[in-house]
Design an enzyme around this catalytic site. Structure first.
Site, mmCIF file in Angstrom:
data_model
loop_
_atom_site.group_PDB
_atom_site.id
_atom_site.type_symbol
_atom_site.label_atom_id
_atom_site.label_comp_id
_atom_site.label_asym_id
_atom_site.label_seq_id
_atom_site.Cartn_x
_atom_site.Cartn_y
_atom_site.Cartn_z
ATOM 1 N N GLU A 438 -8.132 -1.197 -3.004
ATOM 2 C CA GLU A 438 -7.371 -2.130 -3.857
ATOM 3 C C GLU A 438 -8.134 -2.502 -5.123
ATOM 4 O O GLU A 438 -8.043 -3.622 -5.622
ATOM 5 C CB GLU A 438 -6.979 -3.395 -3.082
ATOM 6 N N GLY A 439 -8.874 -1.557 -5.657
ATOM 7 C CA GLY A 439 -9.691 -1.797 -6.840
ATOM 8 C C GLY A 439 -11.085 -2.215 -6.422
ATOM 9 O O GLY A 439 -11.263 -3.284 -5.835
#
Length: 587
Positions: A438-439
């Site tokens: 998620e980053g």
């Protein structure tokens, strides 16, 4: 693994620290949906289902893992039955839109349930989390037809959701996407391509998997400006809403991972699959980031959930394990429990002080999400601005500290912490991914410092400092030194933001400073949370032991944790050239 949801802590945050009933009453949509009695009942039911249904599957799910057999993804024994019960009880749609079958509960309540599920089992939690995130994106950007068709099935848990972004050649750089979408005469699209690392991309828990897929049209502009978002079901949906034939979506493999082994992480192939546009053409990232930001907070809470589970294991072990004697601090018997030893106490205090502050910040961030969605005017705008600043901070700081917490807990166990049967080594493995997906946390740090702080020359942080001064105006004299310590730290963060904004080598300076700046800011925000909790505890109706324990943890945080922020600021003050000047070929 034995897990007990910290209900007293959670109810304290809602009732006393953030006065949730006042927040809900100020927003008509929430006032009609919930009150404190309902919130307490939901938390109690959430505790039951996570403790008795989900937690018992955690170790067995890790041992068995996801199986891949002739194109079929098979979850561990007990998962399907547990997920069916979980879904039928309404937990997937807890914060979903009521008009499409969701329960409409506020996010500041939802984050607490999310923590319970992650504490009970990281892998199990991800199936529901991705589904809730997909539903949120469809609700915000989908057509009415898509909402009517897909949201009720997602909220009910009959179908699940997945987010399909990453490709083999394209990780965080989405401009390199190759998945193609071709428009059809009936308004649908045909998608062809492959995605990797897709959490919950395929499994046997639900009748259908609804993929939200980033792809490019043939005539799309170059780079990330040409990305569109499409809804692509694994199986076609008939006119009556039932599941139909295969839709050209298949799983090519499942990944063999360090942790979260019961979570199906898939290679997903689209072979002329039928999909439907979500949002506008070439505006796919705008729509996808609605889901991405939800998932970033959710993954941050994965870090919190692992911290809480690790603390419970380590504290219990430390009070039972006997090692050494003669300290005069023992709990009885011939040998002392290791909880009397200073270094063990240090590790337990560190986990507890960071976890409880993180939980408070998660509820506060959830509250801002609720206000950004349901409030009006200036309140709505301020909340949205704070969500933008707090989301990268929460995702990265929660998960960085989550890994540290599990490693500290493992250390408390000593040699037993390295043995699978005790459970803490699984937490170390499971939480490690949270810093990556998620980053990555480095990307979160760049987002916070570059886009959310330096871009507006610290205006958001300055507003937050003024808010803290207002909120803590009634803080007693005994806590004034800590308040001044905290405000001085915010001044230092603001000064550094101005320096970076004026730097002649701004890009290099931000790149070299971002992670340390995020950690300094995280400690500052946690200090704010601790003083809010101390004030609420002293003014509330809590038991004396609860109030004194909060005060002790707060003092520990300010004496042993908050000073670490100044270490990070000192690092930031160094010349960035030491990082940026070495020639690439020397690495």
């Amino acid at each position: 693994m034995q897990y007990n949801a910290p209900l007293t802590e959670m109810q304290f945050l809602l009732k006393d620290v953030f006065r949730a009933s006042e927040v809900w009453q100020s927003v008509p949509a929430l006032a009609e949906a919930i009150d404190m009695d309902t919130a307490a009942a939901i938390l109690e039911e959430g505790a039951k289902i996570t403790q008795t249904l989900i937690a018992p599957l955690n170790r067995s799910g890790d041992e068995e893992g996801v199986q891949f057999d002739q194109g079929q993804v098979i979850t561990p024994q007990g998962y399907k039955e547990a997920y069916t019960t979980y879904a039928e009880s309404g937990w997937v749609g807890l914060s979903g839109e009521p008009e499409y079958g969701g329960m409409g509960m506020p996010k500041m309540l939802g984050v607490l349930f999310d923590e319970m599920v992650y504490s009970a089992s990281n892998a199990f939690a991800l199936y529901g989390s991705l589904t809730a995130g997909a539903a949120l994106c469809i609700a915000a950007h989908g057509s009415e037809e898509l909402k009517q068709t897909y949201l009720p099935k997602l909220y009910s848990g009959e179908w699940s959701g997945a987010m399909d972004m990453t490709e083999p050649q394209s990780g965080s750089d989405l401009s390199q996407l190759r998945t193609k979408a071709v428009a059809q005469e009936d308004g649908s699209y045909r998608l062809t391509g492959s995605k990797i690392f897709i959490t919950g991309g395929d499994h046997d828990l639900t009748d259908n998997v609804v993929h939200l897929v980033l792809a490019k049209l043939p005539d799309a502009p170059g780079g990330s400006r040409g990305i569109s978002l499409f809804l692509v079901p694994k199986r076609r949906v008939n006119d009556n809403g039932s599941v139909g034939d295969s839709n050209g979506v298949s799983c090519g493999a499942v990944e063999h991972k360090m942790g979260i082994k019961a979570s199906a992480t898939c290679v997903i192939n689209f072979d002329d699959a039928q999909g439907y546009l979500v949002g506008k053409v070439n505006r796919g990232l705008v729509a996808m980031f609605t889901m991405m930001n939800y998932e970033r907070l959710s993954i941050g809470i994965q870090g919190l959930g692992c911290s809480e589970a690790a603390y419970q294991l380590a504290a219990s072990y430390a009070k039972e394990r006997k090692q050494g004697k003669g300290s005069g601090r023992g709990l009885g018997g011939e040998a002392d429990a290791i909880v009397v030893h200073g270094d063990v106490r240090r590790m337990l205090l560190e986990i507890a002080s960071l976890t409880e502050a993180g939980r408070a910040l998660s509820v506060y961030t959830g509250m801002q999400l609720d206000l950004a969605k349901h409030a009006d005017g200036d309140v709505k705008k301020r909340a949205a601005d704070q969500v933008a600043m707090l989301t990268p901070l929460a995702k990265a700081f929660f998960t960085d500290k989550g890994l540290e917490a599990t490693v500290n807990a493992q250390q408390v166990f000593g040699g037993h912490g390295y043995i699978r049967e005790w459970g803490v080594e699984q937490l170390v493995r499971d939480v490690r991914i949270a810093q990556i997906y998620e980053g990555t946390n480095g990307i979160q740090a760049l987002d916070l410092l570059g886009r959310k702080v330096v871009a507006n020359r610290g205006a958001g942080l300055l507003a937050l400092k003024h808010q803290i001064e207002r909120e803590l105006a009634d803080l007693g004299a005994a806590w004034q030194p800590q308040l001044q310590q905290l405000l001085a730290l915010f001044d230092a963060l603001l000064e550094k933001a101005q320096e970076l904004a004026n730097s002649s080598t701004k890009a290099d300076a931000i790149n070299s400073a971002a992670t340390d700046y995020l950690h300094a800011t995280g400690h500052a925000v946690y200090g704010w949370m601790w003083l809010k909790m101390v004030l609420a505890a002293e003014q509330g109706n809590q038991q004396p032991n609860f109030v004194e324990r909060k005060a002790m943890l707060a003092r520990y945080f300010f004496e042993r944790q908050l000073p670490k922020a100044h270490y990070h600021l000192q690092i930031i003050n160094q010349d960035p050239s030491v990082i940026m000047s070495m020639p690439n070929e020397w690495f």
